[in-house]
Scaffold this motif. Structure first.
Motif, PDB file in Angstrom:
ATOM      1  N   THR A 182     -45.740  13.430 -56.870  1.00  0.00           N
ATOM      2  CA  THR A 182     -44.883  14.238 -55.852  1.00  0.00           C
ATOM      3  C   THR A 182     -44.655  13.997 -54.442  1.00  0.00           C
ATOM      4  OG1 THR A 182     -46.198  16.175 -55.627  1.00  0.00           O
ATOM      5  CG2 THR A 182     -44.526  16.293 -57.658  1.00  0.00           C
ATOM      6  N   LYS A 183     -45.787  13.177 -54.196  1.00  0.00           N
ATOM      7  CA  LYS A 183     -45.981  12.589 -52.783  1.00  0.00           C
ATOM      8  C   LYS A 183     -45.834  11.277 -52.340  1.00  0.00           C
ATOM      9  CE  LYS A 183     -49.152  16.362 -52.174  1.00  0.00           C
ATOM     10  NZ  LYS A 183     -50.444  16.858 -52.089  1.00  0.00           N
ATOM     11  N   GLY A 184     -45.291  10.166 -53.261  1.00  0.00           N
ATOM     12  CA  GLY A 184     -44.793   8.892 -52.996  1.00  0.00           C
ATOM     13  C   GLY A 184     -45.518   8.059 -54.079  1.00  0.00           C
ATOM     14  N   SER A 185     -46.367   8.422 -54.952  1.00  0.00           N
ATOM     15  CA  SER A 185     -46.490   7.336 -56.066  1.00  0.00           C
ATOM     16  C   SER A 185     -45.591   7.537 -57.145  1.00  0.00           C
ATOM     17  CB  SER A 185     -47.934   7.723 -56.711  1.00  0.00           C
ATOM     18  OG  SER A 185     -48.117   7.300 -57.927  1.00  0.00           O
ATOM     19  N   SER A 186     -45.104   6.185 -57.678  1.00  0.00           N
ATOM     20  CA  SER A 186     -44.045   6.180 -58.518  1.00  0.00           C
ATOM     21  C   SER A 186     -44.778   6.524 -60.085  1.00  0.00           C
ATOM     22  CB  SER A 186     -43.447   4.777 -58.956  1.00  0.00           C
ATOM     23  OG  SER A 186     -43.012   4.320 -57.800  1.00  0.00           O
ATOM     24  N   ILE A 187     -45.875   6.281 -60.404  1.00  0.00           N
ATOM     25  CA  ILE A 187     -46.618   6.518 -61.651  1.00  0.00           C
ATOM     26  C   ILE A 187     -47.964   6.978 -61.221  1.00  0.00           C
ATOM     27  CG2 ILE A 187     -47.472   5.775 -63.804  1.00  0.00           C
ATOM     28  CD1 ILE A 187     -45.160   4.018 -63.881  1.00  0.00           C
ATOM     29  N   ASN A 188     -48.481   8.226 -62.034  1.00  0.00           N
ATOM     30  CA  ASN A 188     -49.621   8.794 -61.691  1.00  0.00           C
ATOM     31  C   ASN A 188     -50.319   9.108 -63.151  1.00  0.00           C
ATOM     32  OD1 ASN A 188     -51.601  10.176 -59.946  1.00  0.00           O
ATOM     33  ND2 ASN A 188     -50.989  11.969 -60.665  1.00  0.00           N
ATOM     34  N   ILE A 235     -46.342   1.795 -57.216  1.00  0.00           N
ATOM     35  CA  ILE A 235     -47.580   2.288 -56.780  1.00  0.00           C
ATOM     36  C   ILE A 235     -47.953   3.448 -57.920  1.00  0.00           C
ATOM     37  CG2 ILE A 235     -48.391   3.937 -54.980  1.00  0.00           C
ATOM     38  CD1 ILE A 235     -46.580   2.883 -52.936  1.00  0.00           C
ATOM     39  N   PHE A 236     -49.115   3.116 -58.385  1.00  0.00           N
ATOM     40  CA  PHE A 236     -49.888   3.960 -59.310  1.00  0.00           C
ATOM     41  C   PHE A 236     -50.851   4.592 -58.616  1.00  0.00           C
ATOM     42  CE2 PHE A 236     -48.169   1.121 -62.467  1.00  0.00           C
ATOM     43  CZ  PHE A 236     -48.340   1.732 -63.720  1.00  0.00           C
ATOM     44  N   SER A 237     -51.238   5.699 -58.917  1.00  0.00           N
ATOM     45  CA  SER A 237     -52.310   6.634 -58.645  1.00  0.00           C
ATOM     46  C   SER A 237     -52.835   7.293 -59.817  1.00  0.00           C
ATOM     47  CB  SER A 237     -51.846   7.790 -57.581  1.00  0.00           C
ATOM     48  OG  SER A 237     -50.611   8.653 -58.117  1.00  0.00           O
ATOM     49  N   GLU A 238     -53.912   8.072 -59.315  1.00  0.00           N
ATOM     50  CA  GLU A 238     -54.775   8.688 -60.186  1.00  0.00           C
ATOM     51  C   GLU A 238     -55.349  10.079 -59.940  1.00  0.00           C
ATOM     52  OE1 GLU A 238     -58.001   6.465 -61.615  1.00  0.00           O
ATOM     53  OE2 GLU A 238     -58.831   6.124 -59.805  1.00  0.00           O
ATOM     54  N   SER A 239     -54.580  10.745 -59.104  1.00  0.00           N
ATOM     55  CA  SER A 239     -54.979  11.916 -58.454  1.00  0.00           C
ATOM     56  C   SER A 239     -54.008  13.080 -58.758  1.00  0.00           C
ATOM     57  CB  SER A 239     -55.219  11.963 -56.938  1.00  0.00           C
ATOM     58  OG  SER A 239     -56.123  11.003 -56.719  1.00  0.00           O
ATOM     59  N   PRO A 240     -54.166  14.253 -58.825  1.00  0.00           N
ATOM     60  CA  PRO A 240     -53.259  15.319 -59.158  1.00  0.00           C
ATOM     61  C   PRO A 240     -52.426  15.479 -57.822  1.00  0.00           C
ATOM     62  CG  PRO A 240     -55.593  16.064 -59.624  1.00  0.00           C
ATOM     63  CD  PRO A 240     -55.673  14.910 -59.248  1.00  0.00           C
ATOM     64  N   GLY A 250     -57.586  17.517 -71.535  1.00  0.00           N
ATOM     65  CA  GLY A 250     -58.681  16.584 -71.826  1.00  0.00           C
ATOM     66  C   GLY A 250     -57.958  15.132 -72.157  1.00  0.00           C
ATOM     67  N   LYS A 251     -56.844  15.119 -72.166  1.00  0.00           N
ATOM     68  CA  LYS A 251     -55.966  13.851 -72.289  1.00  0.00           C
ATOM     69  C   LYS A 251     -55.416  13.165 -71.307  1.00  0.00           C
ATOM     70  CE  LYS A 251     -56.238  15.163 -76.860  1.00  0.00           C
ATOM     71  NZ  LYS A 251     -57.227  14.777 -77.677  1.00  0.00           N
ATOM     72  N   LEU A 252     -55.522  11.631 -71.445  1.00  0.00           N
ATOM     73  CA  LEU A 252     -54.881  10.944 -70.374  1.00  0.00           C
ATOM     74  C   LEU A 252     -53.416  10.928 -70.555  1.00  0.00           C
ATOM     75  CD1 LEU A 252     -55.491   8.828 -67.871  1.00  0.00           C
ATOM     76  CD2 LEU A 252     -55.715   7.146 -69.594  1.00  0.00           C
ATOM     77  N   LYS A 253     -52.554  11.062 -69.409  1.00  0.00           N
ATOM     78  CA  LYS A 253     -51.215  10.939 -69.471  1.00  0.00           C
ATOM     79  C   LYS A 253     -50.755  10.525 -68.309  1.00  0.00           C
ATOM     80  CE  LYS A 253     -50.903  14.929 -72.586  1.00  0.00           C
ATOM     81  NZ  LYS A 253     -50.123  16.182 -73.065  1.00  0.00           N
ATOM     82  N   ILE A 254     -49.375  10.420 -68.322  1.00  0.00           N
ATOM     83  CA  ILE A 254     -48.672   9.598 -67.066  1.00  0.00           C
ATOM     84  C   ILE A 254     -47.531  10.516 -66.496  1.00  0.00           C
ATOM     85  CG2 ILE A 254     -49.380   7.237 -67.515  1.00  0.00           C
ATOM     86  CD1 ILE A 254     -46.534   6.752 -68.671  1.00  0.00           C
ATOM     87  N   GLU A 255     -47.102  10.513 -65.278  1.00  0.00           N
ATOM     88  CA  GLU A 255     -46.226  11.199 -64.627  1.00  0.00           C
ATOM     89  C   GLU A 255     -45.259  10.108 -63.931  1.00  0.00           C
ATOM     90  OE1 GLU A 255     -47.875  15.336 -62.736  1.00  0.00           O
ATOM     91  OE2 GLU A 255     -48.636  13.514 -61.850  1.00  0.00           O
ATOM     92  N   LEU A 256     -44.210  10.231 -64.093  1.00  0.00           N
ATOM     93  CA  LEU A 256     -43.197   9.280 -63.615  1.00  0.00           C
ATOM     94  C   LEU A 256     -42.256   9.928 -62.479  1.00  0.00           C
ATOM     95  CD1 LEU A 256     -41.819   6.551 -63.380  1.00  0.00           C
ATOM     96  CD2 LEU A 256     -40.314   7.403 -65.304  1.00  0.00           C
ATOM     97  N   ASN A 257     -42.126   9.261 -61.310  1.00  0.00           N
ATOM     98  CA  ASN A 257     -41.270   9.783 -60.222  1.00  0.00           C
ATOM     99  C   ASN A 257     -40.364   8.921 -60.199  1.00  0.00           C
ATOM    100  OD1 ASN A 257     -39.994  10.084 -57.869  1.00  0.00           O
ATOM    101  ND2 ASN A 257     -41.492  11.430 -57.108  1.00  0.00           N
ATOM    102  N   ALA A 258     -38.910   9.040 -60.690  1.00  0.00           N
ATOM    103  CA  ALA A 258     -37.945   7.882 -61.057  1.00  0.00           C
ATOM    104  C   ALA A 258     -37.424   7.479 -59.317  1.00  0.00           C
ATOM    105  CB  ALA A 258     -37.058   8.311 -61.787  1.00  0.00           C
ATOM    106  N   SER A 259     -37.325   8.789 -58.641  1.00  0.00           N
ATOM    107  CA  SER A 259     -36.937   8.473 -57.368  1.00  0.00           C
ATOM    108  C   SER A 259     -37.834   7.598 -56.553  1.00  0.00           C
ATOM    109  CB  SER A 259     -36.815   9.904 -56.583  1.00  0.00           C
ATOM    110  OG  SER A 259     -35.879  10.962 -57.093  1.00  0.00           O
ATOM    111  N   THR A 260     -38.895   7.545 -56.715  1.00  0.00           N
ATOM    112  CA  THR A 260     -39.854   6.737 -55.592  1.00  0.00           C
ATOM    113  C   THR A 260     -39.660   5.219 -56.401  1.00  0.00           C
ATOM    114  OG1 THR A 260     -41.764   7.391 -56.741  1.00  0.00           O
ATOM    115  CG2 THR A 260     -41.143   8.500 -54.768  1.00  0.00           C
TER     116      THR A 260
END
Length: 170
Positions: free
Chosen positions: A128-134, A119-124, A140-150
């Motif tokens: 931390t609420k269920g998406s694996s990658i956000n 599951i990918f998302s694009e909202s702040p 001003g830069k595009l970055k990625i967050e990863l939730n390894a648990s989900t």
């Protein structure tokens, strides 16, 4: 390793991100593809079409369709499908939740998150609420967050390389 993967590694690891402008949708599509190559998929998700499902309206869909016409995922055709909401989700490898979607990330995670779907998302805050990658815009830069648990709850495993490129959240 192909050129786009090198670009992603350099851009993200140096913390430069990608300028958040009209081109960011192309980068999101390219990043989504490259990130998917850095994930270990369960056996039930390693054959047939590589399906990317999208919930909500987003210009990323057009970029993914264009990208999918010229690429394959490990020899498999890339198919882009739109879903009207979480109740309509079919089998897909990746589920992309657009920031204008009315679907709940918690509902999506409970419906698709344990079936080998990334599951990918694009909202702040969604990592931390269920998406694996956000995808997020930071400075001003595009970055990625990863939730390894989900990710692991979905039966997926992130490579060490992916973990080193992402902002880790839990």
């Amino acid at each position: 390793m192909d050129v786009m993967k090198y670009v992603m590694i350099i851009v993200v690891s140096l913390g430069l991100g990608v300028n958040a402008n009209a081109q960011s949708e192309k980068y999101k599509a390219a990043f989504l593809y490259q990130i998917s190559l850095m994930v270990k998929w369960p056996p039930n998700m390693e054959s047939g079409d590589f399906v990317i499902g999208i919930i909500g309206k987003t210009p990323v869909k057009n970029e993914l369709e264009t990208f999918g016409k010229s690429r394959k995922f490990k020899g498999r055709p890339i198919v882009i499908k739109s879903f009207s909401g979480s109740e309509a989700i079919g089998k897909c490898n990746i589920l992309f939740l657009a920031n204008n979607s009315k679907s709940s990330i918690a509902d999506l995670a409970s419906r698709a998150g344990n079936q080998g779907t990334l599951i990918f998302s694009e909202s702040p805050g969604l990592a931390t609420k269920g998406s694996s990658i956000n995808f997020l815009i930071s400075g001003g830069k595009l970055k990625i967050e990863l939730n390894a648990s989900t990710l692991e709850d979905a039966g997926l495993r992130a490579s060490a390389e992916l973990k080193s490129l992402a902002i880790m959240v839990d």
